[in-house]
Design an enzyme around this catalytic site. Structure first.
Site, PDB file in Angstrom:
ATOM      1  N   ARG A   1       0.936  -1.269  -0.018  1.00  0.00           N
ATOM      2  CA  ARG A   1       0.483   0.105  -0.026  1.00  0.00           C
ATOM      3  C   ARG A   1       0.954   1.052   0.084  1.00  0.00           C
ATOM      4  O   ARG A   1       2.132   1.484   0.353  1.00  0.00           O
ATOM      5  CB  ARG A   1      -1.510  -0.017   0.960  1.00  0.00           C
ATOM      6  CG  ARG A   1      -2.251  -0.761   1.439  1.00  0.00           C
ATOM      7  CD  ARG A   1      -3.035  -0.579  -0.637  1.00  0.00           C
ATOM      8  NE  ARG A   1      -4.533  -1.450   0.070  1.00  0.00           N
ATOM      9  CZ  ARG A   1      -4.364  -2.154  -0.612  1.00  0.00           C
ATOM     10  NH1 ARG A   1      -3.575  -2.936  -1.700  1.00  0.00           N
ATOM     11  NH2 ARG A   1      -6.241  -3.568  -0.346  1.00  0.00           N
TER      12      ARG A   1
ATOM     13  N   GLU B   1      -2.664   8.021  -4.850  1.00  0.00           N
ATOM     14  CA  GLU B   1      -3.090   7.364  -5.867  1.00  0.00           C
ATOM     15  C   GLU B   1      -4.497   7.318  -6.124  1.00  0.00           C
ATOM     16  O   GLU B   1      -5.237   7.104  -5.321  1.00  0.00           O
ATOM     17  CB  GLU B   1      -3.209   5.436  -5.080  1.00  0.00           C
ATOM     18  CG  GLU B   1      -2.875   4.787  -6.176  1.00  0.00           C
ATOM     19  CD  GLU B   1      -2.975   2.906  -5.485  1.00  0.00           C
ATOM     20  OE1 GLU B   1      -4.102   2.449  -5.694  1.00  0.00           O
ATOM     21  OE2 GLU B   1      -1.978   2.903  -4.610  1.00  0.00           O
TER      22      GLU B   1
ATOM     23  N   HIS C   1      -0.742   0.179  -9.697  1.00  0.00           N
ATOM     24  CA  HIS C   1      -1.439  -0.969  -8.803  1.00  0.00           C
ATOM     25  C   HIS C   1      -2.127  -2.496  -9.818  1.00  0.00           C
ATOM     26  O   HIS C   1      -3.703  -2.320  -9.391  1.00  0.00           O
ATOM     27  CB  HIS C   1      -2.860  -0.078  -8.198  1.00  0.00           C
ATOM     28  CG  HIS C   1      -2.378  -0.502  -6.964  1.00  0.00           C
ATOM     29  ND1 HIS C   1      -3.584   0.223  -5.368  1.00  0.00           N
ATOM     30  CD2 HIS C   1      -3.016  -2.055  -6.640  1.00  0.00           C
ATOM     31  CE1 HIS C   1      -3.881  -1.001  -4.273  1.00  0.00           C
ATOM     32  NE2 HIS C   1      -3.448  -2.434  -4.932  1.00  0.00           N
TER      33      HIS C   1
HETATM   34  C1  DGY Z   1      -6.338  -6.330  -2.483  1.00  0.00           C
HETATM   35  O1  DGY Z   1      -6.008  -7.230  -3.223  1.00  0.00           O
HETATM   36  O2  DGY Z   1      -5.341  -5.799  -1.801  1.00  0.00           O
HETATM   37  C2  DGY Z   1      -5.026  -5.536  -4.169  1.00  0.00           C
HETATM   38  O3  DGY Z   1      -4.132  -4.246  -3.436  1.00  0.00           O
HETATM   39  C3  DGY Z   1      -5.849  -4.867  -5.141  1.00  0.00           C
HETATM   40  O4  DGY Z   1      -6.308  -6.734  -5.810  1.00  0.00           O
END
Ligand code: DGY
Length: 331
Positions: A239, A268, A287
Site C-alpha cells: 500500500r 494514488e 496498482h
Molecule cells: C488487494 O487485493 O488488496 C490489492 O491491492 C488489489 O488486488
C-alpha cells in the site's frame, strides 16, 4: 420473497456476477472511475449488500447512509484499509474480502518490479524506442545482479512468503522482518528473521508486503531510507502510505538509495506531473499486483460467494471482521 438489493461500486468480470444477478436486484456503477463519496452515500441507501473496491471509502457515515438493513459488505480485494471494520462490526455488518487467491499473482508482479529495476528494463525499452540504440556498449545501462543478492522482505505474510520462494530460485539470501516468526518449511532455505534496522542495512533489495495499519503507516520514512545501502532498490506492491513519498523522492534524488519500483503510491493515482515521475530511477505501475485475468475472476467469485453467504446470515468463506460473529446480532 423480495430479492436483496445490492450495489456494486464498479464493473468486475461479468461472468462472476451471474449468481448474484439471479438472486438479487443488482445495480452496478458503470463508470471507469469510482463513484465520488457523496454519490456513493446516495447509491448505498436502502441496500442490503455492497460490493466495494479499495478505492471506496467505507466508513460509519456510509454504513448509516445505507440504513439498518445493510448486512453485508464484500470487498473485491484482500486489503481492507479503506473500510472501518470496527464500525461494521458495531453495526452487525459482515465484511468479506479475498485473501489467498491473489498471493501468487501479486508476488509475480513484485518480483517483476524487482527484476525490472535491477536490470533497468524500462529505461532500456525507452532507449530503444527513442532511437538512441546505436551500438553495443560496455557501459550501457549497467544494473545490479539479482542472483546471489540479499532481499529484505518487510512483512512475511502470504505474499511475502511467495516472494521469498521466488527469491530462492535466484539463489538470493532472504532477510525478513515481521512481528511473528514463519515456519522455515513455508519459506525455504537461506531465509533469516532479523530486526528492521538489520534488514535495511544489509539488503540489496527491500520489498514491502505489510498491510496498511497505523503501525505500518510510513514504516519506510526518511530515517529508514537513510539506513539503506546507496545501491539499494525499494519495491512496494503493498500500500502506498507504507512509504513516505516525499522522503522517497529526496532519497532517490540525493542518491541515498538507487532505485524504486512501485505498484502502489501515495497519493494514488499518482498525478503525471508528480515530482517522483521526474526521476529516472523510478518505475511506477498503476496498482496492478493482482491484475491477471484468472486472479481477477477468482477474486470476483470470492467476493460474490462472501456476499451471498453474508446475506443469508451465514459466515462467509472469508470474513474480514470475524468478531461480528461473536456479537449478539439478529441475522
Ligand atoms: C488487494 O487485493 O488488496 C490489492 O491491492 C488489489 O488486488
Amino acid at each position: 420473497m423480495t430479492k436483496p438489493n445490492i450495489f456494486v461500486t464498479r464493473r468486475i468480470p461479468e461472468a462472476v456476477l451471474k449468481p448474484l444477478i439471479e438472486e438479487c436486484n443488482v445495480e452496478i456503477w458503470p463508470e471507469q472511475t469510482p463513484p465520488p463519496y457523496e454519490v456513493l452515500l446516495e447509491k448505498v441507501r436502502g441496500r442490503d449488500g455492497i460490493i466495494t473496491l479499495l478505492t471506496d471509502r467505507v466508513d460509519a457515515r456510509l454504513m448509516d447512509a445505507a440504513g439498518p438493513q445493510l448486512r453485508a459488505i464484500s470487498q473485491y480485494a484482500v486489503g481492507v484499509d479503506n473500510i472501518d471494520l470496527a464500525a461494521a462490526t458495531e453495526r452487525c455488518i459482515t465484511v468479506g474480502h479475498t485473501p489467498g487467491v491473489l498471493t501468487e499473482t501479486t508476488a509475480d508482479l513484485a518480483f517483476a518490479l524487482l527484476m525490472a529495476a535491477a536490470r533497468r528494463l524500462v529505461e532500456g525499452a525507452d532507449y530503444v524506442r527513442q532511437g538512441q540504440w546505436v551500438t553495443w556498449g560496455p557501459l550501457l545501462l549497467l544494473g545490479h545482479d539479482v542472483h546471489g543478492a540479499t532481499l529484505g522482505i518487510v512483512g512475511m505474510g502470504r505474499i511475502g512468503r511467495a516472494v521469498a520462494r521466488r527469491a530462492s530460485g535466484f539463489d538470493m539470501q532472504v532477510l525478513y522482518y515481521d512481528r511473528v516468526s514463519v515456519d522455515p518449511e513455508l519459506v525455504g532455505p537461506n531465509v533469516e528473521q532479523v530486526d528492521l534496522d538489520t534488514l535495511l542495512r544489509e539488503s540489496d533489495f527491500v520489498s514491502i508486503h505489510v498491510p496498511l495499519t497505523p503501525e505500518t503507516h510510513h514504516i519506510i520514512d526518511a530515517d529508514a531510507l537513510a539506513r539503506m545501502k546507496p545501491t539499494a532498490i525499494l519495491i512496494n506492491a503493498a500500500r502506498g502510505p507504507v512509504v513516505d513519498t516525499n522522503a522517497l523522492y529526496h532519497a532517490l534524488k540525493e542518491g541515498k538509495i538507487a532505485y524504486a519500483a512501485l505498484d502502489v503510491t501515495d497519493p494514488e493515482p499518482l498525478p503525471a506531473d508528480h515530482p517522483l515521475l521526474s526521476l529516472p530511477n523510478v518505475i511506477v505501475v498503476p496498482h496492478i499486483g493482482s491484475a491477471s485475468v484468472a486472479t481477477r475472476t477468482r477474486m470476483g467469485e470470492m467476493a460474490v460467494a462472501n456476499l451471498l453467504a453474508a446475506l443469508a446470515g451465514e459466515r462467509p468463506p472469508n470474513p474480514a471482521n470475524p468478531e461480528v460473529f461473536e456479537r449478539e446480532c439478529r441475522r
